[in-house]
Design a protein around this motif. Sequence first.
Motif, PDB file in Angstrom:
ATOM      1  N   ASN A  76       0.831  -1.216   0.000  1.00 35.87           N
ATOM      2  CA  ASN A  76       0.000   0.000   0.000  1.00 35.87           C
ATOM      3  C   ASN A  76       0.857   1.255   0.000  1.00 35.87           C
ATOM      4  O   ASN A  76       0.614   2.209   0.761  1.00 35.87           O
ATOM      5  CB  ASN A  76      -0.931   0.017   1.219  1.00 35.87           C
ATOM      6  CG  ASN A  76      -2.084  -0.946   1.087  1.00 35.87           C
ATOM      7  OD1 ASN A  76      -2.199  -1.659   0.089  1.00 35.87           O
ATOM      8  ND2 ASN A  76      -2.934  -1.001   2.092  1.00 35.87           N
ATOM      9  N   THR A  77       1.869   1.261  -0.859  1.00 37.08           N
ATOM     10  CA  THR A  77       2.821   2.365  -0.859  1.00 37.08           C
ATOM     11  C   THR A  77       3.094   2.856  -2.276  1.00 37.08           C
ATOM     12  O   THR A  77       3.234   2.067  -3.206  1.00 37.08           O
ATOM     13  CB  THR A  77       4.138   1.954  -0.187  1.00 37.08           C
ATOM     14  OG1 THR A  77       3.870   1.502   1.143  1.00 37.08           O
ATOM     15  CG2 THR A  77       5.107   3.123  -0.116  1.00 37.08           C
ATOM     16  N   LEU A  78       3.164   4.167  -2.389  1.00 39.84           N
ATOM     17  CA  LEU A  78       3.517   4.852  -3.632  1.00 39.84           C
ATOM     18  C   LEU A  78       4.922   5.397  -3.472  1.00 39.84           C
ATOM     19  O   LEU A  78       5.291   5.856  -2.396  1.00 39.84           O
ATOM     20  CB  LEU A  78       2.528   5.994  -3.878  1.00 39.84           C
ATOM     21  CG  LEU A  78       2.767   6.885  -5.074  1.00 39.84           C
ATOM     22  CD1 LEU A  78       2.411   6.139  -6.367  1.00 39.84           C
ATOM     23  CD2 LEU A  78       1.952   8.168  -4.958  1.00 39.84           C
ATOM     24  N   TYR A  79       5.698   5.373  -4.569  1.00 38.22           N
ATOM     25  CA  TYR A  79       7.079   5.867  -4.530  1.00 38.22           C
ATOM     26  C   TYR A  79       7.327   6.895  -5.620  1.00 38.22           C
ATOM     27  O   TYR A  79       6.660   6.901  -6.663  1.00 38.22           O
ATOM     28  CB  TYR A  79       8.064   4.713  -4.721  1.00 38.22           C
ATOM     29  CG  TYR A  79       7.953   3.623  -3.700  1.00 38.22           C
ATOM     30  CD1 TYR A  79       7.286   2.434  -3.993  1.00 38.22           C
ATOM     31  CD2 TYR A  79       8.519   3.764  -2.434  1.00 38.22           C
ATOM     32  CE1 TYR A  79       7.174   1.421  -3.052  1.00 38.22           C
ATOM     33  CE2 TYR A  79       8.415   2.753  -1.492  1.00 38.22           C
ATOM     34  CZ  TYR A  79       7.738   1.587  -1.808  1.00 38.22           C
ATOM     35  OH  TYR A  79       7.632   0.587  -0.867  1.00 38.22           O
ATOM     36  N   LEU A  80       8.311   7.737  -5.361  1.00 38.38           N
ATOM     37  CA  LEU A  80       8.824   8.621  -6.405  1.00 38.38           C
ATOM     38  C   LEU A  80      10.342   8.631  -6.276  1.00 38.38           C
ATOM     39  O   LEU A  80      10.887   9.196  -5.327  1.00 38.38           O
ATOM     40  CB  LEU A  80       8.276  10.040  -6.280  1.00 38.38           C
ATOM     41  CG  LEU A  80       8.675  10.974  -7.420  1.00 38.38           C
ATOM     42  CD1 LEU A  80       8.026  10.540  -8.736  1.00 38.38           C
ATOM     43  CD2 LEU A  80       8.304  12.427  -7.103  1.00 38.38           C
TER      44      LEU A  80
END
Length: 118
Positions: A76-80
């Motif tokens: 449940n994680t978004l990265y940039l």
Amino acid sequence: QVQLVESGGGLVQSGGSLRLSCAATGRTFTSYAMGWFRQGPGKERELVAAISTDGTTFYKDSVKGRFTISRDNTKNTLYLQMNSLKPEDTAVYLCAARNPPRLRYEYWGRGTQVTVSS
């Protein structure tokens, strides 16, 4: 509803790298399209990168080839991932979620500061 918390910002020299994370809690993360926005000093908030529920990505022209957006639905994680950072990348970076087919981002984190020194 979904709650979003960003982390990973900081101070970095020009040419350096940072990886931002956005942890999501609440309703099913996989059903949301996600985006990274930024707001620099005295500037309007702008969309930097986005990723759809099927993994399709979008990038602002000025970050193409330097930034990579990704999502890990098991965490449940978004990265940039931000490489070759420039002073003009200095901003507060915020993650946001929208529930397709709605186009408006409804849920926002509080942001994390990224400062790039020259």
